[in-house]
Structure formats: structure tokens, C-alpha cells
Design an enzyme around this catalytic site. Structure first.
Site, PDB file in Angstrom:
ATOM      1  CE  LYS A  13      30.881  39.590  34.034  1.00 51.93           C
ATOM      2  NZ  LYS A  13      31.261  41.083  34.888  1.00 51.93           N
ATOM      3  NE  ARG A  88      36.688  40.058  31.879  1.00 54.76           N
ATOM      4  CZ  ARG A  88      36.075  39.377  32.934  1.00 54.76           C
ATOM      5  NH1 ARG A  88      35.846  37.980  32.746  1.00 54.76           N
ATOM      6  NH2 ARG A  88      36.040  40.148  33.991  1.00 54.76           N
ATOM      7  NE  ARG A 127      33.716  40.912  43.165  1.00 58.75           N
ATOM      8  CZ  ARG A 127      33.683  40.836  41.995  1.00 58.75           C
ATOM      9  NH1 ARG A 127      32.900  40.218  41.372  1.00 58.75           N
ATOM     10  NH2 ARG A 127      34.790  41.453  41.125  1.00 58.75           N
ATOM     11  NE  ARG A 160      37.840  38.710  42.287  1.00 60.73           N
ATOM     12  CZ  ARG A 160      36.963  38.640  41.278  1.00 60.73           C
ATOM     13  NH1 ARG A 160      35.856  37.991  41.043  1.00 60.73           N
ATOM     14  NH2 ARG A 160      37.461  39.234  40.010  1.00 60.73           N
ATOM     15  NE  ARG A 171      38.475  43.279  37.540  1.00 62.53           N
ATOM     16  CZ  ARG A 171      37.809  42.512  38.503  1.00 62.53           C
ATOM     17  NH1 ARG A 171      37.806  42.925  39.731  1.00 62.53           N
ATOM     18  NH2 ARG A 171      37.137  41.660  37.973  1.00 62.53           N
TER      19      ARG A 171
HETATM   20  P1  ADP Z   1      30.661  40.333  38.497  1.00 60.47           P
HETATM   21  O1  ADP Z   1      30.390  38.588  38.320  1.00 60.47           O
HETATM   22  O2  ADP Z   1      29.733  40.844  37.033  1.00 60.47           O
HETATM   23  O3  ADP Z   1      31.889  40.770  38.471  1.00 60.47           O
HETATM   24  P2  ADP Z   1      29.153  39.829  40.971  1.00 60.47           P
HETATM   25  O4  ADP Z   1      28.225  39.053  40.825  1.00 60.47           O
HETATM   26  O5  ADP Z   1      30.448  39.342  41.824  1.00 60.47           O
HETATM   27  O6  ADP Z   1      29.801  40.542  39.664  1.00 60.47           O
HETATM   28  O7  ADP Z   1      28.674  41.117  41.879  1.00 60.47           O
HETATM   29  C1  ADP Z   1      29.580  42.291  42.310  1.00 60.47           C
HETATM   30  C2  ADP Z   1      29.265  42.709  43.809  1.00 60.47           C
HETATM   31  O8  ADP Z   1      28.083  43.082  43.740  1.00 60.47           O
HETATM   32  C3  ADP Z   1      29.273  41.418  44.914  1.00 60.47           C
HETATM   33  O9  ADP Z   1      29.834  41.691  45.972  1.00 60.47           O
HETATM   34  C4  ADP Z   1      27.653  41.002  44.893  1.00 60.47           C
HETATM   35  O10 ADP Z   1      27.520  40.576  45.875  1.00 60.47           O
HETATM   36  C5  ADP Z   1      27.026  42.346  44.692  1.00 60.47           C
HETATM   37  N1  ADP Z   1      25.834  42.450  43.759  1.00 60.47           N
HETATM   38  C6  ADP Z   1      25.521  41.574  42.989  1.00 60.47           C
HETATM   39  N2  ADP Z   1      24.364  41.883  42.484  1.00 60.47           N
HETATM   40  C7  ADP Z   1      23.942  43.042  43.342  1.00 60.47           C
HETATM   41  C8  ADP Z   1      22.486  43.708  43.185  1.00 60.47           C
HETATM   42  N3  ADP Z   1      21.471  43.291  42.226  1.00 60.47           N
HETATM   43  N4  ADP Z   1      22.747  44.851  43.969  1.00 60.47           N
HETATM   44  C9  ADP Z   1      23.555  44.866  44.882  1.00 60.47           C
HETATM   45  N5  ADP Z   1      24.804  44.353  44.809  1.00 60.47           N
HETATM   46  C10 ADP Z   1      25.000  43.388  44.002  1.00 60.47           C
HETATM   47  P1  AMP Z   2      36.114  37.916  36.683  1.00 59.21           P
HETATM   48  O1  AMP Z   2      35.995  36.651  37.972  1.00 59.21           O
HETATM   49  O2  AMP Z   2      35.431  37.389  35.597  1.00 59.21           O
HETATM   50  O3  AMP Z   2      35.936  39.582  37.286  1.00 59.21           O
HETATM   51  O4  AMP Z   2      37.676  37.794  36.136  1.00 59.21           O
HETATM   52  C1  AMP Z   2      38.938  37.982  36.937  1.00 59.21           C
HETATM   53  C2  AMP Z   2      39.948  38.367  35.948  1.00 59.21           C
HETATM   54  O5  AMP Z   2      40.277  37.032  35.353  1.00 59.21           O
HETATM   55  C3  AMP Z   2      39.885  39.443  34.917  1.00 59.21           C
HETATM   56  O6  AMP Z   2      39.888  40.493  35.404  1.00 59.21           O
HETATM   57  C4  AMP Z   2      40.991  38.923  34.128  1.00 59.21           C
HETATM   58  O7  AMP Z   2      42.059  39.065  34.306  1.00 59.21           O
HETATM   59  C5  AMP Z   2      40.699  37.318  34.021  1.00 59.21           C
HETATM   60  N1  AMP Z   2      39.807  36.720  33.064  1.00 59.21           N
HETATM   61  C6  AMP Z   2      38.427  36.143  33.265  1.00 59.21           C
HETATM   62  N2  AMP Z   2      37.866  35.873  32.302  1.00 59.21           N
HETATM   63  C7  AMP Z   2      38.823  36.327  31.092  1.00 59.21           C
HETATM   64  C8  AMP Z   2      38.609  36.366  29.823  1.00 59.21           C
HETATM   65  N3  AMP Z   2      37.589  35.772  29.275  1.00 59.21           N
HETATM   66  N4  AMP Z   2      39.744  36.725  29.123  1.00 59.21           N
HETATM   67  C9  AMP Z   2      40.648  37.346  29.557  1.00 59.21           C
HETATM   68  N5  AMP Z   2      40.734  37.483  30.970  1.00 59.21           N
HETATM   69  C10 AMP Z   2      40.094  36.863  31.764  1.00 59.21           C
END
Ligand code: ADP
Ligand code: AMP
Length: 215
Positions: A13, A88, A127, A160, A171
Site C-alpha cells: 500500500k 482500518r 522490509r 521496524r 497483524r
Molecule cells: P504496506 O504499506 O502495505 O504495509 P509496503 O509498501 O511497505 O506495504 O511494502 C511491504 C514490503 O514489500 C516493502 O519492503 C516493499 O519494499 C515491498 N514491496 C512492495 N511492493 C512490492 C512488490 N510489488 N513486489 C515485491 N515487493 C514489494
Molecule cells: P502501517 O504503517 O500502516 O503498517 O501501520 C503500523 C501500525 O500503526 C499498525 O499495525 C497499527 O498499530 C497502527 N495504525 C496505523 N494506522 C492505523 C489505523 N488506521 N487504525 C489503527 N491503528 C493504526
């Protein structure tokens, strides 16, 4: 254009939201990034949010909704935004819809980035995040130019705390019970679109651009 990114943690995302924001010149609004910035700065909000985040739980709606509504009320959001990690829960979605409806406005599209659970743990353990500028990388798929260093701002990249495998499983469980129902919620509103998130990030982005331009 007001866009919501849906999908499991680690689906991509944030990666896609940043690309959308850059292409269309709208802000990328990530509640996770807002919480992490508060944790880094040692604020009360950050201390409270960290208790939940470290366990893979959601931060309570009361805290999260206020932060998001304040953020989207800022001037740079006037022409639209891409929300990443919000809503969420169904109550979060309802509050957002109500706040927008009061302004005669609405979300245009919710994009579900679909990635099966089997791929998620691998994605998250690879990541690497920059806590300074919010950039994200993947050690195999999307590596930084110099190992461990952010391409944008030169700061050190970190795994992270909540990307450790045991927390990722929590999660994912939270995602399925509390966030996935939003897919039906936005389907019922007629604005849900799904893209395959398992292909490489440029291909995912091309599919998203196609959806946005044919809306
Ligand atoms: P989210 O925001 O949904 O938690 P991220 O955008 O941070 O996810 O992506 C999660 C991990 O996967 C990161 O390390 C990112 O660089 C990697 N990633 C994102 N898109 C792709 C893809 N299409 N193919 C492979 N790895 C990806
Ligand atoms: P993210 O960076 O989107 O993966 O979010 C990391 C963490 O932040 C999540 O696992 C939750 O603990 C908290 N968080 C982020 N966005 C929300 C939301 N909209 N509602 C509740 N918790 C959130």
C-alpha cells in the site's frame, strides 16, 4: 481525487501510495507514518500508540480518527489525497464518510492491493524503513542503492519493531478480523477495485493508473 489504499500489512500500500502521490501531485497520508514520527519525537501520542503497535494491535479508533481528520483538513489535502493504512476498521470508515459528507464530498475509489498471506511474512521480514523520511525498501525486491542507507535522505534504514515475524502474524490476524470487512463495505458503495499485488511494483502501479484514468 480521494483514494483509499486497502490491503494486508505488507501488501505494498505504502509503495503504491507514494507512486500515486508523486504522479498526481497529491499528498500521501499514512497514519502509520504519523504514529512513527510521533514515536520518534517522543510525544504523548507516540508513547500511547507504541503500546499497541509493538503488539501488532490497532491503535484505538478515538486516537486514530482525530489525527486523520486533522491531517486531511490541512490545505495541501484540498485537491485530494491518497490514504494508506486508514481506514482500518468499519467505524473509522464511517467517521470518514460522515466527515466528508458534511462537506458535500466523498471518497472516489478504494483500491485493494491483493497479496496472499503466504507472501506477506517474507515481504515484511525483508522490509527496511527510513524513519526519517518514510521511504521503504525491500532487501531483495526493492533494495536501496547503498545497503542500509536511504536513497532519499542518507539516513540509516531499520527493520521496524512491528515487522518481526511473531508480530506480523498478529497483524495479519488483526487485518482479517478488523480491516478485511472494509472490502465489503466499499464494494457495497460501488467504489472498490482490486489489483494483483504479487507482481512487481511497476506492474502493480500500471494497473492502478489504468483504474484511476478510466474512472
Ligand atoms: P504496506 O504499506 O502495505 O504495509 P509496503 O509498501 O511497505 O506495504 O511494502 C511491504 C514490503 O514489500 C516493502 O519492503 C516493499 O519494499 C515491498 N514491496 C512492495 N511492493 C512490492 C512488490 N510489488 N513486489 C515485491 N515487493 C514489494
Ligand atoms: P502501517 O504503517 O500502516 O503498517 O501501520 C503500523 C501500525 O500503526 C499498525 O499495525 C497499527 O498499530 C497502527 N495504525 C496505523 N494506522 C492505523 C489505523 N488506521 N487504525 C489503527 N491503528 C493504526
Amino acid at each position: 481525487m480521494k483514494i483509499i489504499m486497502l490491503g494486508a500489512p505488507g501488501a505494498g500500500k505504502g509503495t503504491q501510495a507514494k507512486m500515486i502521490a508523486a504522479k498526481y501531485g497529491i499528498p500521501h497520508v499514512s497514519t502509520g507514518d504519523i504514529f512513527r514520527a510521533n514515536i520518534k519525537n517522543g510525544t504523548e501520542l507516540g508513547k500511547e500508540a507504541k503500546k499497541y503497535m509493538d503488539q501488532g494491535l490497532l491503535v484505538p479508533d478515538e486516537l486514530t480518527v482525530k489525527i486523520l481528520l486533522d491531517r486531511v483538513a490541512q490545505a495541501d489535502c484540498a485537491n485530494g489525497y491518497v490514504l494508506d493504512g486508514f481506514p482500518r476498521t468499519i467505524p473509522q470508515a464511517e467517521v470518514l464518510d460522515k466527515a466528508l459528507a458534511e462537506l458535500g464530498d466523498a471518497i472516489d475509489i478504494a483500491i485493494d492491493v491483493d497479496v496472499p498471506d503466504e507472501n506477506i511474512v517474507k515481504r515484511m521480514s525483508g522490509r527496511r524503513a527510513c524513519l526519517n523520511c518514510g521511504a521503504t525498501y525491500h532487501v531483495e525486491h526493492i533494495p536501496p542503492r547503498k545497503e542500509g542507507i536511504c536513497d532519499n535522505c542518507g539516513q540509516a534504514l531499520v527493520l521496524r519493531d512491528d515487522d518481526k515475524p511473531e508480530t506480523v502474524l498478529n497483524r495479519l490476524a488483526v487485518y482479517h478480523s478488523q480491516t478485511q470487512p472494509l472490502i465489503d463495505y466499499y464494494t457495497a458503495k460501488g467504489i472498490l477495485k482490486t489489483v494483483d499485488g504479487t507482481v512487481d511494483m511497476e506492474e502493480v502501479f500500471a494497473a492502478i493508473v489504468e483504474l484511476l484514468e478510466n474512472k
